[in-house]
Design a protein around this motif. Structure first.
Motif, mmCIF file in Angstrom:
data_model
loop_
_atom_site.group_PDB
_atom_site.id
_atom_site.type_symbol
_atom_site.label_atom_id
_atom_site.label_comp_id
_atom_site.label_asym_id
_atom_site.label_seq_id
_atom_site.Cartn_x
_atom_site.Cartn_y
_atom_site.Cartn_z
ATOM 1 N N MET A 1 -25.132 -16.625 1.477
ATOM 2 C CA MET A 1 -24.447 -16.099 0.325
ATOM 3 C C MET A 1 -24.042 -17.200 -0.647
ATOM 4 O O MET A 1 -23.459 -16.910 -1.660
ATOM 5 C CB MET A 1 -23.195 -15.330 0.773
ATOM 6 C CG MET A 1 -23.502 -14.004 1.377
ATOM 7 S SD MET A 1 -23.958 -12.979 0.009
ATOM 8 C CE MET A 1 -24.173 -11.442 0.674
ATOM 9 N N ASN A 2 -24.339 -18.436 -0.376
ATOM 10 C CA ASN A 2 -24.003 -19.530 -1.273
ATOM 11 C C ASN A 2 -25.051 -19.711 -2.361
ATOM 12 O O ASN A 2 -24.974 -20.645 -3.135
ATOM 13 C CB ASN A 2 -23.858 -20.832 -0.489
ATOM 14 C CG ASN A 2 -22.595 -20.853 0.326
ATOM 15 O OD1 ASN A 2 -21.656 -20.131 0.011
ATOM 16 N ND2 ASN A 2 -22.572 -21.662 1.378
ATOM 17 N N ASN A 3 -26.031 -18.846 -2.453
ATOM 18 C CA ASN A 3 -27.118 -18.966 -3.403
ATOM 19 C C ASN A 3 -26.849 -18.160 -4.690
ATOM 20 O O ASN A 3 -27.766 -17.715 -5.339
ATOM 21 C CB ASN A 3 -28.422 -18.503 -2.755
ATOM 22 C CG ASN A 3 -29.634 -19.024 -3.508
ATOM 23 O OD1 ASN A 3 -29.501 -19.834 -4.416
ATOM 24 N ND2 ASN A 3 -30.794 -18.559 -3.096
ATOM 25 N N GLU A 4 -25.577 -17.944 -5.050
ATOM 26 C CA GLU A 4 -25.239 -17.191 -6.258
ATOM 27 C C GLU A 4 -25.527 -18.048 -7.484
ATOM 28 O O GLU A 4 -25.171 -19.214 -7.540
ATOM 29 C CB GLU A 4 -23.780 -16.773 -6.228
ATOM 30 C CG GLU A 4 -23.473 -15.777 -5.143
ATOM 31 C CD GLU A 4 -22.015 -15.355 -5.175
ATOM 32 O OE1 GLU A 4 -21.411 -15.411 -6.256
ATOM 33 O OE2 GLU A 4 -21.510 -14.985 -4.111
ATOM 34 N N LYS A 5 -26.164 -17.427 -8.475
ATOM 35 C CA LYS A 5 -26.494 -18.143 -9.701
ATOM 36 C C LYS A 5 -25.504 -17.744 -10.783
ATOM 37 O O LYS A 5 -25.104 -16.606 -10.893
ATOM 38 C CB LYS A 5 -27.908 -17.816 -10.137
ATOM 39 C CG LYS A 5 -28.926 -18.160 -9.095
ATOM 40 C CD LYS A 5 -30.205 -18.559 -9.723
ATOM 41 C CE LYS A 5 -31.171 -18.784 -8.576
ATOM 42 N NZ LYS A 5 -31.789 -20.017 -8.579
ATOM 43 N N GLY A 6 -25.134 -18.678 -11.629
ATOM 44 C CA GLY A 6 -24.193 -18.419 -12.713
ATOM 45 C C GLY A 6 -23.845 -19.725 -13.414
ATOM 46 O O GLY A 6 -24.292 -20.804 -13.030
ATOM 47 N N PHE A 7 -23.059 -19.610 -14.462
ATOM 48 C CA PHE A 7 -22.656 -20.793 -15.221
ATOM 49 C C PHE A 7 -21.361 -21.348 -14.663
ATOM 50 O O PHE A 7 -20.446 -20.606 -14.320
ATOM 51 C CB PHE A 7 -22.453 -20.436 -16.694
ATOM 52 C CG PHE A 7 -23.719 -20.053 -17.394
ATOM 53 C CD1 PHE A 7 -24.688 -21.001 -17.682
ATOM 54 C CD2 PHE A 7 -23.947 -18.738 -17.778
ATOM 55 C CE1 PHE A 7 -25.858 -20.652 -18.332
ATOM 56 C CE2 PHE A 7 -25.103 -18.378 -18.423
ATOM 57 C CZ PHE A 7 -26.076 -19.335 -18.698
ATOM 58 N N THR A 8 -21.276 -22.667 -14.610
ATOM 59 C CA THR A 8 -20.026 -23.300 -14.203
ATOM 60 C C THR A 8 -19.118 -23.428 -15.420
ATOM 61 O O THR A 8 -19.539 -23.247 -16.559
ATOM 62 C CB THR A 8 -20.281 -24.692 -13.611
ATOM 63 O OG1 THR A 8 -20.827 -25.523 -14.642
ATOM 64 C CG2 THR A 8 -21.244 -24.623 -12.431
ATOM 65 N N LEU A 9 -17.873 -23.744 -15.192
ATOM 66 C CA LEU A 9 -16.906 -23.912 -16.269
ATOM 67 C C LEU A 9 -17.325 -25.053 -17.198
ATOM 68 O O LEU A 9 -17.224 -24.937 -18.426
ATOM 69 C CB LEU A 9 -15.512 -24.176 -15.684
ATOM 70 C CG LEU A 9 -14.400 -24.365 -16.702
ATOM 71 C CD1 LEU A 9 -14.236 -23.120 -17.566
ATOM 72 C CD2 LEU A 9 -13.103 -24.706 -16.004
ATOM 73 N N ILE A 10 -17.854 -26.118 -16.666
ATOM 74 C CA ILE A 10 -18.303 -27.259 -17.470
ATOM 75 C C ILE A 10 -19.454 -26.841 -18.382
ATOM 76 O O ILE A 10 -19.477 -27.197 -19.567
ATOM 77 C CB ILE A 10 -18.733 -28.432 -16.560
ATOM 78 C CG1 ILE A 10 -17.562 -28.931 -15.712
ATOM 79 C CG2 ILE A 10 -19.333 -29.568 -17.367
ATOM 80 C CD1 ILE A 10 -16.438 -29.546 -16.516
ATOM 81 N N GLU A 11 -20.403 -26.101 -17.868
ATOM 82 C CA GLU A 11 -21.527 -25.642 -18.692
ATOM 83 C C GLU A 11 -21.051 -24.746 -19.836
ATOM 84 O O GLU A 11 -21.520 -24.864 -20.965
ATOM 85 C CB GLU A 11 -22.548 -24.901 -17.827
ATOM 86 C CG GLU A 11 -23.281 -25.800 -16.852
ATOM 87 C CD GLU A 11 -24.108 -25.027 -15.844
ATOM 88 O OE1 GLU A 11 -25.117 -25.606 -15.379
ATOM 89 O OE2 GLU A 11 -23.762 -23.869 -15.519
ATOM 90 N N MET A 12 -20.107 -23.864 -19.553
ATOM 91 C CA MET A 12 -19.569 -22.989 -20.595
ATOM 92 C C MET A 12 -18.833 -23.788 -21.663
ATOM 93 O O MET A 12 -18.949 -23.520 -22.855
ATOM 94 C CB MET A 12 -18.639 -21.931 -19.991
ATOM 95 C CG MET A 12 -19.353 -20.918 -19.115
ATOM 96 S SD MET A 12 -20.577 -19.952 -20.018
ATOM 97 C CE MET A 12 -19.523 -18.941 -20.995
ATOM 98 N N LEU A 13 -18.081 -24.801 -21.262
ATOM 99 C CA LEU A 13 -17.364 -25.640 -22.227
ATOM 100 C C LEU A 13 -18.333 -26.424 -23.103
ATOM 101 O O LEU A 13 -18.098 -26.611 -24.301
ATOM 102 C CB LEU A 13 -16.409 -26.584 -21.491
ATOM 103 C CG LEU A 13 -15.170 -25.928 -20.878
ATOM 104 C CD1 LEU A 13 -14.387 -26.946 -20.046
ATOM 105 C CD2 LEU A 13 -14.295 -25.316 -21.945
ATOM 106 N N ILE A 14 -19.423 -26.897 -22.529
ATOM 107 C CA ILE A 14 -20.429 -27.621 -23.315
ATOM 108 C C ILE A 14 -21.063 -26.696 -24.351
ATOM 109 O O ILE A 14 -21.230 -27.070 -25.515
ATOM 110 C CB ILE A 14 -21.486 -28.253 -22.378
ATOM 111 C CG1 ILE A 14 -20.859 -29.397 -21.583
ATOM 112 C CG2 ILE A 14 -22.685 -28.748 -23.184
ATOM 113 C CD1 ILE A 14 -21.750 -29.972 -20.505
ATOM 114 N N VAL A 15 -21.380 -25.472 -23.961
ATOM 115 C CA VAL A 15 -21.958 -24.512 -24.901
ATOM 116 C C VAL A 15 -20.972 -24.199 -26.026
ATOM 117 O O VAL A 15 -21.342 -24.167 -27.203
ATOM 118 C CB VAL A 15 -22.390 -23.224 -24.164
ATOM 119 C CG1 VAL A 15 -22.733 -22.116 -25.140
ATOM 120 C CG2 VAL A 15 -23.562 -23.513 -23.249
#
Length: 101
Positions: A1-15
């Motif tokens: 179950m550790n294979n969840e895909k999504g954006f991290t907080l750092i990636e969202m802040l960069i965008v």
């Protein structure tokens, strides 16, 4: 179950930082072009008024004495440019800004 895909907080802040930078670059550029757009809009409206005055002359046999007549007869909806300048109709068929008189 550790294979969840999504954006991290750092990636969202960069965008968000990239989008904010693009907005900061484009907004001043748009506002400086606003005066150019209004000037071009006024030039086009002057040509429209001159054309409508000649159309009035063809249909009625005489040239209109003012822009108000064109508005009353339904040839125009306004006597002002998009930037708010008022226009006047000359007897020779040319249209001038009221400030140029």
């Amino acid at each position: 179950m550790n294979n969840e895909k999504g954006f991290t907080l750092i990636e969202m802040l960069i965008v968000l930082m990239i989008i904010s930078t693009l907005l900061l670059i484009t907004i001043p550029h748009i506002s400086t072009n606003n005066s150019v757009v209004q000037k071009k809009g006024c030039e086009a409206f002057i040509k429209l008024v001159e054309t409508q005055a000649h159309t009035y002359e063809i249909e009625n046999g005489d040239f209109p004495s003012s822009i108000t007549i064109l508005m009353d007869e339904g040839y125009l909806e306004s006597e002002t440019c998009p930037n708010g300048d008022t226009l006047t109709l000359e007897p020779n068929g040319l249209v001038k800004l009221a400030s140029e008189e």
